[in-house]
Write a protein that holds these residues in place. Structure first.
Motif, short mmCIF file in Angstrom:
data_model
loop_
_atom_site.label_atom_id
_atom_site.label_comp_id
_atom_site.label_asym_id
_atom_site.label_seq_id
_atom_site.Cartn_x
_atom_site.Cartn_y
_atom_site.Cartn_z
N GLN A 82 1.07 6.87 -8.62
CA GLN A 82 1.23 5.44 -8.33
C GLN A 82 0.06 4.94 -7.49
N ALA A 83 -0.29 5.66 -6.44
CA ALA A 83 -1.37 5.23 -5.56
C ALA A 83 -2.71 5.23 -6.27
N LEU A 84 -2.97 6.25 -7.09
CA LEU A 84 -4.24 6.29 -7.84
C LEU A 84 -4.35 5.13 -8.81
N ALA A 85 -3.26 4.80 -9.49
CA ALA A 85 -3.27 3.67 -10.41
C ALA A 85 -3.55 2.37 -9.67
N SER A 94 0.82 0.54 -2.50
CA SER A 94 2.11 -0.02 -2.08
C SER A 94 2.91 0.93 -1.20
N THR A 95 2.67 2.24 -1.31
CA THR A 95 3.33 3.22 -0.46
C THR A 95 2.23 4.01 0.26
N SER A 104 4.05 15.70 2.88
CA SER A 104 4.04 14.27 2.81
C SER A 104 2.71 13.81 2.22
N VAL A 105 2.64 12.55 1.90
CA VAL A 105 1.43 11.95 1.37
C VAL A 105 1.05 10.82 2.30
N LYS A 106 -0.23 10.71 2.58
CA LYS A 106 -0.71 9.63 3.44
C LYS A 106 -2.08 9.19 2.93
#
Length: 108
Positions: A82-85, A94-95, A104-106
């Motif tokens: 989602q983040a790469l797109a 958005s997140t 976790s992802v940051k």
């Protein structure tokens, strides 16, 4: 316990390939060359560390390797894709951060 890869190799496996999809939540239990698919409905919705503790209690071994997908995985959320797109299309992420459930992802 050792990292999962080490424990798998010590059990005689180089890797695991899972095909298909279970109709209900399940987990894979490997011990002494035997593989079992066990009911995991009671683990569904639990945070990662709680699920690990519950599996270890259920199986009576506090040293076994346990890998979980956590609540985001249960919901099939893929924050990285989602983040790469979003980033490649010039939109803000958005997140930008996720709650830590063992990993976790940051994004910056």
């Amino acid at each position: 316990s050792a990292p999962l890869g080490v424990d798998l190799k010590n059990a005689g496996y180089d890797g695991i390939i899972v095909k298909g999809r279970a109709k209900e939540p399940v987990y894979l239990w490997i011990k002494d060359g035997q593989i079992q698919i066990k009911d995991a409905k009671h683990l569904w919705g639990k945070e990662t560390f709680e699920a690990v503790d519950l599996v270890r209690q259920e199986l009576g071994d506090a040293t076994i390797s346990v890998v979980t997908i956590g609540p985001a995985g249960e919901k099939l959320v893929n924050y990285v894709d989602q983040a790469l797109a979003e980033l490649t299309s010039g939109r803000p992420v958005s997140t930008p951060a996720t709650k830590s459930y063992g990993c976790s992802v940051k994004y910056k």
